[in-house]
Design a protein around this motif. Structure first.
Motif, mmCIF file in Angstrom:
data_model
loop_
_atom_site.group_PDB
_atom_site.id
_atom_site.type_symbol
_atom_site.label_atom_id
_atom_site.label_comp_id
_atom_site.label_asym_id
_atom_site.label_seq_id
_atom_site.Cartn_x
_atom_site.Cartn_y
_atom_site.Cartn_z
ATOM 1 N N PRO A 136 0.838 -1.213 0.000
ATOM 2 C CA PRO A 136 0.000 0.000 0.000
ATOM 3 C C PRO A 136 0.872 1.262 0.000
ATOM 4 O O PRO A 136 2.029 1.248 0.441
ATOM 5 C CB PRO A 136 -0.793 -0.111 1.297
ATOM 6 C CG PRO A 136 -0.738 -1.545 1.665
ATOM 7 C CD PRO A 136 0.542 -2.088 1.120
ATOM 8 N N LYS A 137 0.292 2.329 -0.489
ATOM 9 C CA LYS A 137 1.042 3.581 -0.648
ATOM 10 C C LYS A 137 1.655 4.068 0.667
ATOM 11 O O LYS A 137 2.803 4.514 0.688
ATOM 12 C CB LYS A 137 0.136 4.650 -1.244
ATOM 13 C CG LYS A 137 0.872 5.920 -1.587
ATOM 14 C CD LYS A 137 -0.027 6.866 -2.339
ATOM 15 C CE LYS A 137 0.658 8.170 -2.588
ATOM 16 N NZ LYS A 137 1.331 8.249 -3.847
ATOM 17 N N ASP A 138 0.922 3.984 1.772
ATOM 18 C CA ASP A 138 1.458 4.465 3.041
ATOM 19 C C ASP A 138 2.651 3.615 3.495
ATOM 20 O O ASP A 138 3.619 4.134 4.058
ATOM 21 C CB ASP A 138 0.383 4.542 4.114
ATOM 22 C CG ASP A 138 -0.223 3.194 4.440
ATOM 23 O OD1 ASP A 138 -0.358 2.355 3.527
ATOM 24 O OD2 ASP A 138 -0.561 2.972 5.624
ATOM 25 N N ILE A 139 2.603 2.306 3.231
ATOM 26 C CA ILE A 139 3.734 1.441 3.590
ATOM 27 C C ILE A 139 4.931 1.732 2.685
ATOM 28 O O ILE A 139 6.074 1.770 3.147
ATOM 29 C CB ILE A 139 3.323 -0.054 3.501
ATOM 30 C CG1 ILE A 139 2.138 -0.346 4.416
ATOM 31 C CG2 ILE A 139 4.510 -0.962 3.814
ATOM 32 C CD1 ILE A 139 2.389 -0.067 5.880
ATOM 33 N N THR A 140 4.679 1.978 1.405
ATOM 34 C CA THR A 140 5.759 2.339 0.478
ATOM 35 C C THR A 140 6.449 3.621 0.949
ATOM 36 O O THR A 140 7.681 3.716 0.928
ATOM 37 C CB THR A 140 5.201 2.530 -0.946
ATOM 38 O OG1 THR A 140 4.550 1.331 -1.349
ATOM 39 C CG2 THR A 140 6.301 2.865 -1.929
ATOM 40 N N THR A 141 5.665 4.580 1.403
ATOM 41 C CA THR A 141 6.226 5.839 1.913
ATOM 42 C C THR A 141 7.070 5.590 3.156
ATOM 43 O O THR A 141 8.156 6.163 3.300
ATOM 44 C CB THR A 141 5.092 6.829 2.222
ATOM 45 O OG1 THR A 141 4.309 7.013 1.045
ATOM 46 C CG2 THR A 141 5.634 8.162 2.687
ATOM 47 N N LYS A 142 6.598 4.736 4.042
ATOM 48 C CA LYS A 142 7.359 4.413 5.259
ATOM 49 C C LYS A 142 8.658 3.691 4.923
ATOM 50 O O LYS A 142 9.695 3.951 5.543
ATOM 51 C CB LYS A 142 6.519 3.551 6.204
ATOM 52 C CG LYS A 142 5.404 4.305 6.892
ATOM 53 C CD LYS A 142 4.629 3.386 7.803
ATOM 54 C CE LYS A 142 3.466 4.103 8.457
ATOM 55 N NZ LYS A 142 2.696 3.200 9.337
ATOM 56 N N ILE A 143 8.619 2.776 3.960
ATOM 57 C CA ILE A 143 9.836 2.058 3.543
ATOM 58 C C ILE A 143 10.841 3.045 2.987
ATOM 59 O O ILE A 143 12.023 3.026 3.354
ATOM 60 C CB ILE A 143 9.501 0.955 2.506
ATOM 61 C CG1 ILE A 143 8.691 -0.166 3.154
ATOM 62 C CG2 ILE A 143 10.779 0.398 1.875
ATOM 63 C CD1 ILE A 143 8.103 -1.166 2.166
ATOM 64 N N ASP A 144 10.384 3.939 2.122
ATOM 65 C CA ASP A 144 11.269 4.931 1.521
ATOM 66 C C ASP A 144 11.894 5.833 2.590
ATOM 67 O O ASP A 144 13.099 6.080 2.585
ATOM 68 C CB ASP A 144 10.486 5.776 0.512
ATOM 69 C CG ASP A 144 11.364 6.761 -0.224
ATOM 70 O OD1 ASP A 144 12.415 6.336 -0.751
ATOM 71 O OD2 ASP A 144 11.010 7.959 -0.270
ATOM 72 N N ALA A 145 11.081 6.291 3.533
ATOM 73 C CA ALA A 145 11.586 7.168 4.597
ATOM 74 C C ALA A 145 12.580 6.430 5.495
ATOM 75 O O ALA A 145 13.611 6.995 5.894
ATOM 76 C CB ALA A 145 10.429 7.705 5.431
#
Length: 185
Positions: free
Chosen positions: A64-73
């Protein structure tokens, strides 16, 4: 995360000598190496350890987009720590920090002069002492308002008062309504 924290993170990213991993399995493997276990990575990302292992194996390719953002951060915050530290040390000891902003500046001035706040676009190089104060305050968990105050004090000293040679009656410079803020060190 406040505007100044984001500007410091952008300046850090500009210093990278290599790009962080791009594919999902490579990012997860990097986090596994940094944190030690799938359970630790899962706690960081807010998912289960099984999901972390699925991302690593490639069994699940589109989180999911929010998890992708957390992985990137999570990856970017741990990427090339020695280069970040070297640049911050150099800025805090000798180089200083350049602040470019467009914001409303207000200040307290003596009676008979104007102290109305107005928008200004400024690019000011602050000495190493202000860079050190900014980094120390950020590491201590200061909020965005405290970081703004440190930059405002630097602007007061360097830009408005020109190191004490003019406008000595100005006190309490405040930065409000920031359109943009960029740091370089």
């Amino acid at each position: 995360m406040g505007e100044i924290d984001e500007a410091i993170e952008r300046a850090d990213r500009e210093a990278f000598t290599r790009e962080p991993p791009k594919t999902l399995p490579a990012r997860i493997n990097y986090l596994l190496k940094q944190l030690g276990s799938a359970k630790a990575v899962a706690a960081e990302l807010g998912v289960t350890a099984d999901s972390v292992n699925r991302y690593r194996r490639g069994a699940r390719k589109h989180p999911p987009k929010d998890i992708t953002t957390k992985i990137d951060a999570a990856v970017r915050s741990r990427w090339q720590p020695r280069i970040r530290k070297r640049r911050r040390t150099q800025a805090a000891s000798a180089g200083g920090i350049t602040v470019e902003t467009r914001a409303r500046f207000g200040y307290t001035a003596p009676i008979g002069t104007t102290d109305d706040g107005r928008f200004r676009r400024l690019t000011v190089h602050l000495p190493a002492t202000y860079a050190q104060r900014l980094f120390d305050a950020r590491d201590a968990g200061a909020d965005d308002q405290e970081l703004r105050q440190i930059i405002a004090e630097g602007f007061k000293d360097i830009y408005f008062q020109d190191g004490g040679s003019r406008a000595t009656g100005i006190s309490d410079v405040a930065i409000n309504d920031i359109d943009y803020l960029d740091l370089d060190f």
